[in-house]
Design a protein around this motif. Structure first.
Motif, PDB file in Angstrom:
ATOM      1  N   LEU A  35     -21.744 -13.921 -34.631  1.00  0.00           N
ATOM      2  CA  LEU A  35     -20.853 -12.757 -34.598  1.00  0.00           C
ATOM      3  C   LEU A  35     -19.566 -13.212 -33.746  1.00  0.00           C
ATOM      4  CD1 LEU A  35     -22.927  -9.704 -34.128  1.00  0.00           C
ATOM      5  CD2 LEU A  35     -22.084 -10.403 -36.164  1.00  0.00           C
ATOM      6  N   VAL A  39     -20.703  -6.289 -43.390  1.00  0.00           N
ATOM      7  CA  VAL A  39     -22.205  -6.792 -43.331  1.00  0.00           C
ATOM      8  C   VAL A  39     -22.884  -6.430 -44.681  1.00  0.00           C
ATOM      9  CG1 VAL A  39     -24.230  -6.631 -42.073  1.00  0.00           C
ATOM     10  CG2 VAL A  39     -22.503  -6.902 -40.880  1.00  0.00           C
ATOM     11  N   TYR A  73     -16.773 -11.611 -42.579  1.00  0.00           N
ATOM     12  CA  TYR A  73     -18.122 -10.788 -43.675  1.00  0.00           C
ATOM     13  C   TYR A  73     -19.211 -11.928 -43.303  1.00  0.00           C
ATOM     14  CZ  TYR A  73     -17.591 -14.515 -47.090  1.00  0.00           C
ATOM     15  OH  TYR A  73     -17.443 -15.740 -47.743  1.00  0.00           O
ATOM     16  N   LEU A  74     -20.189 -11.058 -43.484  1.00  0.00           N
ATOM     17  CA  LEU A  74     -21.774 -11.807 -43.203  1.00  0.00           C
ATOM     18  C   LEU A  74     -22.714 -11.276 -44.001  1.00  0.00           C
ATOM     19  CD1 LEU A  74     -23.060 -13.580 -41.136  1.00  0.00           C
ATOM     20  CD2 LEU A  74     -23.924 -11.753 -39.758  1.00  0.00           C
ATOM     21  N   VAL A 126     -26.705 -10.641 -44.462  1.00  0.00           N
ATOM     22  CA  VAL A 126     -27.848 -10.756 -43.662  1.00  0.00           C
ATOM     23  C   VAL A 126     -28.957 -11.099 -44.751  1.00  0.00           C
ATOM     24  CG1 VAL A 126     -29.745  -9.195 -42.444  1.00  0.00           C
ATOM     25  CG2 VAL A 126     -27.218  -8.863 -42.229  1.00  0.00           C
ATOM     26  N   TYR A 177     -26.964 -14.676 -42.083  1.00  0.00           N
ATOM     27  CA  TYR A 177     -27.871 -14.488 -40.883  1.00  0.00           C
ATOM     28  C   TYR A 177     -29.037 -14.379 -41.289  1.00  0.00           C
ATOM     29  CZ  TYR A 177     -30.072 -11.855 -37.032  1.00  0.00           C
ATOM     30  OH  TYR A 177     -30.929 -11.473 -36.158  1.00  0.00           O
ATOM     31  N   LYS A 236     -31.239  -1.172 -43.453  1.00  0.00           N
ATOM     32  CA  LYS A 236     -30.013  -1.669 -42.648  1.00  0.00           C
ATOM     33  C   LYS A 236     -29.956  -0.760 -41.405  1.00  0.00           C
ATOM     34  CE  LYS A 236     -27.625   1.609 -46.003  1.00  0.00           C
ATOM     35  NZ  LYS A 236     -27.027   1.594 -47.200  1.00  0.00           N
ATOM     36  N   LEU A 289     -28.650  -2.789 -38.322  1.00  0.00           N
ATOM     37  CA  LEU A 289     -27.405  -2.666 -37.693  1.00  0.00           C
ATOM     38  C   LEU A 289     -27.359  -2.458 -36.097  1.00  0.00           C
ATOM     39  CD1 LEU A 289     -25.382  -0.822 -40.716  1.00  0.00           C
ATOM     40  CD2 LEU A 289     -25.271  -3.202 -40.120  1.00  0.00           C
ATOM     41  N   PHE A 304     -26.181  -5.310 -34.126  1.00  0.00           N
ATOM     42  CA  PHE A 304     -24.869  -5.590 -34.172  1.00  0.00           C
ATOM     43  C   PHE A 304     -24.107  -4.600 -33.173  1.00  0.00           C
ATOM     44  CE2 PHE A 304     -26.443  -7.415 -37.976  1.00  0.00           C
ATOM     45  CZ  PHE A 304     -25.793  -8.365 -38.469  1.00  0.00           C
ATOM     46  N   VAL A 348     -19.002  -2.472 -37.562  1.00  0.00           N
ATOM     47  CA  VAL A 348     -19.671  -2.879 -38.735  1.00  0.00           C
ATOM     48  C   VAL A 348     -19.199  -1.965 -39.932  1.00  0.00           C
ATOM     49  CG1 VAL A 348     -21.665  -3.370 -40.185  1.00  0.00           C
ATOM     50  CG2 VAL A 348     -21.660  -3.968 -37.808  1.00  0.00           C
ATOM     51  N   LEU A 371     -20.560  -1.596 -43.347  1.00  0.00           N
ATOM     52  CA  LEU A 371     -21.587  -1.732 -44.125  1.00  0.00           C
ATOM     53  C   LEU A 371     -21.184  -1.709 -45.463  1.00  0.00           C
ATOM     54  CD1 LEU A 371     -24.225  -0.574 -45.654  1.00  0.00           C
ATOM     55  CD2 LEU A 371     -24.660  -2.638 -44.255  1.00  0.00           C
TER      56      LEU A 371
END
Length: 420
Positions: free
Chosen positions: A141, A152, A178-179, A181, A199, A223, A227, A230, A237, A239
């Protein structure tokens, strides 16, 4: 008559005979020539030399300098406005901490001001980051987030095609924070091969079984558990489900004054922002009309959540109910926990919330039922479009890209308002 007496200066005296008029003129000429030579030597360009071009054309340069100064001032104004917003945020957070510190004490920390000036605190303070929760995620992060904020999304192999469309449009919009999961090995490798930040959580049987084989609703419910880390690490975040197309950077359009900012499933101002719905019961006679408040639910597939205590409590409440109520739908539970007030036997959540602009953060009902048919609204450029109302998501996503990115004006015409 006696003659005029001459002063000593008028007399010849012993200084010799007086100079003649011609001699005096000659002496003056000699002095003048000498002075001229001296000036010519000291001022070769003359006493009134022609000004250089730079001086002659000074108004044009002044205009250029003025334009530069105006641009600098505008840039500085934008910077100061951003700093001012940050200072306001810090003031709100410090005020809230002061208020929390005074809870349970007899003395009041605040006095009410004049009528019309009293404003309640809107923004809860953020939690203190706990990096020990997940050092590996904290490191990721730190590299990905911008100003402690990031988008995310959760994904497994069932949605690989849409995921590719999702991150392709994020890149096109110039968004870097941005990421993904990844819920299985295939998606993790797919993201890495496409230079997408990814991730993969540490093994967890309770999450991994759903993540690898679950459908949209099952994965969506995960989620709220994922989350939490995070937020504990101190990150806000945004989402995002993967049936969403980005056209602008959403972080430029957030208010950040609430625990949760969410897009709405409403399709107009009334349904999205709330309205007074009058219930009619004729058998009650004079009291036949009862006023009710109505608002369409928030979409749990796109919301911005800040790292506050109420936000984390919201995630815990929803995750607990989803794990103990197998037939429950995560979006319904999400809204019930946000909206239901306290009543006997139940303590409601004290979280602040804000509804996003329905024409900037647009659901697919707004687009296909209203926007595409309105000449004025068609010109607006949304921040995102969420294909949440239609099951033929992939085809409609491609058409939406054709319309907004490639300018194909008839790209949306072949689709019905609703689902077939």
């Amino acid at each position: 008559m006696s003659g005029r007496r001459e002063s000593p200066l008028m007399r010849g005296g012993g200084a010799g005979p007086p100079l003649s008029r011609g001699s005096r003129i000659a002496a003056a000429v000699v002095v003048g020539v000498a002075l001229g030579c001296l000036c010519a030597f000291l001022y070769p360009d003359g006493l009134f030399a022609r000004a250089p071009d730079s001086a002659i054309h000074w108004p044009r340069r002044a205009e250029c300098d003025t334009s530069r100064e105006v641009a600098k001032l505008k840039s500085r104004l934008v910077l100061l406005e951003r700093k001012n917003a940050e200072f306001k945020k810090q003031i709100n957070e410090l005020s809230m901490k002061l208020q929390l510190a005074g809870q349970g004490k007899n003395e009041a920390l605040y006095k009410a001001g004049p009528f019309g000036t009293v404003k309640a605190l809107r923004t809860n303070p953020t939690v203190t980051p706990d990096l020990s929760i997940n050092p590996r995620l904290a490191n990721i992060l730190e590299q990905v987030a911008v100003k402690k904020e990031l988008i995310v999304a959760l994904a497994n192999s069932n949605v690989k095609e849409m995921l590719e469309m999702w991150f392709t449009n994020i890149k096109r919009a110039g968004i870097s924070n941005y990421l993904v999961v990844a819920l299985d090995d295939n998606i993790e490798n797919f993201c890495k091969s496409n230079d997408v930040p990814v991730y993969r959580r540490d093994p967890d049987d309770g999450i991994d079984n759903i993540g690898k084989t679950g459908g949209n609703h099952a994965v969506s419910g995960l989620k709220f558990r994922i989350l939490r880390e995070f937020l504990q690490l101190g990150y806000s975040v945004l989402l995002s489900d993967i049936d969403i197309i980005f056209f602008q950077n959403p972080f430029d359009h957030l208010y950040r004054d609430s625990d949760v900012e969410s897009m709405s499933d409403g399709h107009d101002n009334m349904t999205a922002y709330g309205f007074n719905d009058v219930f009619d019961e004729p058998s009650m006679g004079w009291a036949r009309y009862a006023h009710t408040m109505r608002i369409w639910v928030y979409n749990s597939g796109f919301f911005f959540i800040r790292p506050t205590i109420p936000s984390i409590e919201l995630l815990d409440r929803v995750a607990y109910r989803l794990s103990h109520e197998p037939k429950s739908w995560d979006q319904a539970v999400f809204n019930e926990e946000l909206y239901f007030p306290s009543y006997p036997g139940y303590e409601g959540l004290h979280a602040s919330k804000r509804t996003m602009d329905i024409y900037l953060f647009m659901n697919s009902k707004v687009l296909f039922k209203t926007v595409r048919k309105d000449a004025h609204l068609r010109k607006l450029k949304p921040v995102i479009v969420h294909l949440n109302y239609h099951p033929d998501k992939y085809d409609r996503m491609k058409a939406v890209i054709e319309f907004y990115v490639n300018g194909k004006q008839n790209a949306l015409e072949r689709f019905t308002d609703g689902s077939e």
